[in-house]
Design a protein around this motif. Sequence first.
Motif, short mmCIF file in Angstrom:
data_model
loop_
_atom_site.label_atom_id
_atom_site.label_comp_id
_atom_site.label_asym_id
_atom_site.label_seq_id
_atom_site.Cartn_x
_atom_site.Cartn_y
_atom_site.Cartn_z
N SER A 145 0.85 -1.19 0.00
CA SER A 145 0.00 0.00 0.00
C SER A 145 0.89 1.24 0.00
N ASP A 194 -2.41 -0.14 5.26
CA ASP A 194 -2.74 1.26 4.94
C ASP A 194 -3.19 2.06 6.16
N GLU A 202 -4.39 -12.35 -2.38
CA GLU A 202 -5.55 -11.68 -1.77
C GLU A 202 -6.63 -12.70 -1.44
N ALA A 247 -4.34 -4.98 5.29
CA ALA A 247 -4.52 -4.14 4.11
C ALA A 247 -5.75 -4.59 3.32
N LEU A 248 -6.43 -5.64 3.76
CA LEU A 248 -7.42 -6.28 2.87
C LEU A 248 -8.80 -6.54 3.48
N ASP A 264 -12.61 -6.44 4.75
CA ASP A 264 -13.76 -5.69 4.23
C ASP A 264 -14.58 -5.14 5.40
N PRO A 265 -15.40 -4.10 5.14
CA PRO A 265 -16.12 -3.43 6.25
C PRO A 265 -17.04 -4.37 7.02
N ASP A 285 -6.39 5.72 4.66
CA ASP A 285 -6.85 4.80 3.61
C ASP A 285 -7.58 3.62 4.25
N MET A 286 -7.08 3.19 5.42
CA MET A 286 -7.75 2.09 6.12
C MET A 286 -9.16 2.51 6.56
N ARG A 344 -11.13 4.68 5.26
CA ARG A 344 -12.05 4.74 4.10
C ARG A 344 -12.39 3.32 3.64
N ARG A 345 -11.40 2.43 3.65
CA ARG A 345 -11.66 1.05 3.22
C ARG A 345 -12.65 0.36 4.16
N LEU A 346 -12.55 0.65 5.46
CA LEU A 346 -13.39 -0.06 6.44
C LEU A 346 -14.63 0.76 6.83
#
Length: 441
Positions: free
Chosen positions: A15, A51, A375, A398-399, A401-402, A431-432, A434-436
């Motif tokens: 990342s 991230d 992944e 880094a991967l 999901d919410p 970034d984390m 926003r991803r989560l």
Amino acid sequence: MTWKAMTLTGWGRSSTARVQACRPERQGELARAIAGEQSILAHGGGRSYGDAALNNGGRAVLTARLDRMLSFDPASGLLVAEPGVDFRAIKEAFLPRGFMAPASPGTAFATLGGAVAADVHGKNHDRDGSFGDHVEWLDLITADGETRRIGPDNDPALFRATIGGMGLTGLIARIAVRLLPSARPAVRVKERRLDDLDAFIAAIGEARASAHFSVGWIDALAGGRALGRGILQTAEFTDEAVREKTKRRAVPIELPFSVVGPLSVRAFNALYLRRVPRAGREIAMAFSTYLYPLDAIEKWNRIYGRRGFYQFQCVLPDGESPRGLREMLETIGKAGRASFLAVLKTLGRAGRGDLSFPMPGFTLALDFPRRPGAEELVGVLHRIALERGGRVYLAKDALLDPASFKAMYPRHGAFMETLARIDPKGRFSSDMARRLALKPA
Ligand SMILES: Cc1cc2nc3c(=O)[nH]c(=O)nc-3n(C[C@H](O)[C@H](O)[C@H](O)COP(=O)(O)OP(=O)(O)OC[C@H]3O[C@@H](n4cnc5c(N)ncnc54)[C@H](O)[C@@H]3O)c2cc1C
């Protein structure tokens, strides 16, 4: 305040983010650094793998130069320090005086700010808990520019959201943490080989009740009857005189491709296991060598090449650990993708933070080179962790999901309520986050 465009990278190098960064040197500069409307995030030693410390398109406050120790009381062990103080500085200043950090990650390049934000755990978690358990108070600069002194009795909700809160409640400007006494510069380490997972779980289960420090290294590519074989290391302080190895080697260049493949890993793991004789062995070593073995090789993360790697770390509750670990090791073994030894540790109790990682159970950590299919493999491991009531460590992730994140972290609702109160516009972000979907509604 001078802002400079730069690229920041997670330790796993999978990342990256383009940010505008500043590097304040004094407390007085912090409120100015935070002023404005832009999205902002603190960045410490950059030792989180994914991230968590990245804020692509936004601002980053680099805390490295906020590295002063402000006061220390030897009677209580209370240290007040700035967030950029790292574990090397703690070791150098306090080990000769018989004090140690209450919880130390596997690298001394992590900072105290990062240690609070991830509520880090060490090889003594069963005995001493995680870093946040020893924090007396924090000075936190929030999105409105206010500095708030928070603690268990002073805005406890904000304190709980900040410990393990991955920098999303504000910038930690000062930390008051109790160091632990009776530390020594050397430890006596006992190493024994274990032939399979059942033996490993039984041995590490005994060690967590009796040893001061314990950690296991598993050959994650071994299958069949050897599934879960590895080495258990336990350690106690000793007064023996040992010399600390200060020479560091470095991976000198950026490799275009990963040198970590199934063949090299199998060969390395077999040699590593055979290093310890059948009957086991005991050695005295510097405490720091025991705590931070990977720090001996500078920039070791380059061995995975330009594409980098993912680190997967989860904790499984005690009752689910034997089956869950077996499922995970079988999955990894079948995929033939593990990197060097996996780390197996036990954790003793839940942390104080809403998003603290620890729970009583077993934690497994290992790296996967970022190749096609990596992944998906990590996704399968996430699913097993979730099904077994476990959770993934955000400092390594880094991967995730919410939806899985929410299911793994049951106190995330309280965390989100505090964020909505303290930073309704969600200026502190990553970034984390926003991803989560860790943003106030
Ligand atoms: C080799 C290695 C071994 C490790 N072993 C362990 C281990 O055994 N146990 C463990 O728990 N972890 C371990 N880690 C993970 C590491 O301890 C955490 O990622 C820690 O947060 C890193 O600290 P840092 O200063 O590098 O923080 P960064 O990676 O820079 O940031 C991590 C998070 O902290 C936040 N943050 C940093 N400073 C501040 C601040 N002043 N105010 C608010 N937020 C802040 C950032 O915004 C980000 O969300 C290991 C990492 C490596 C590379």
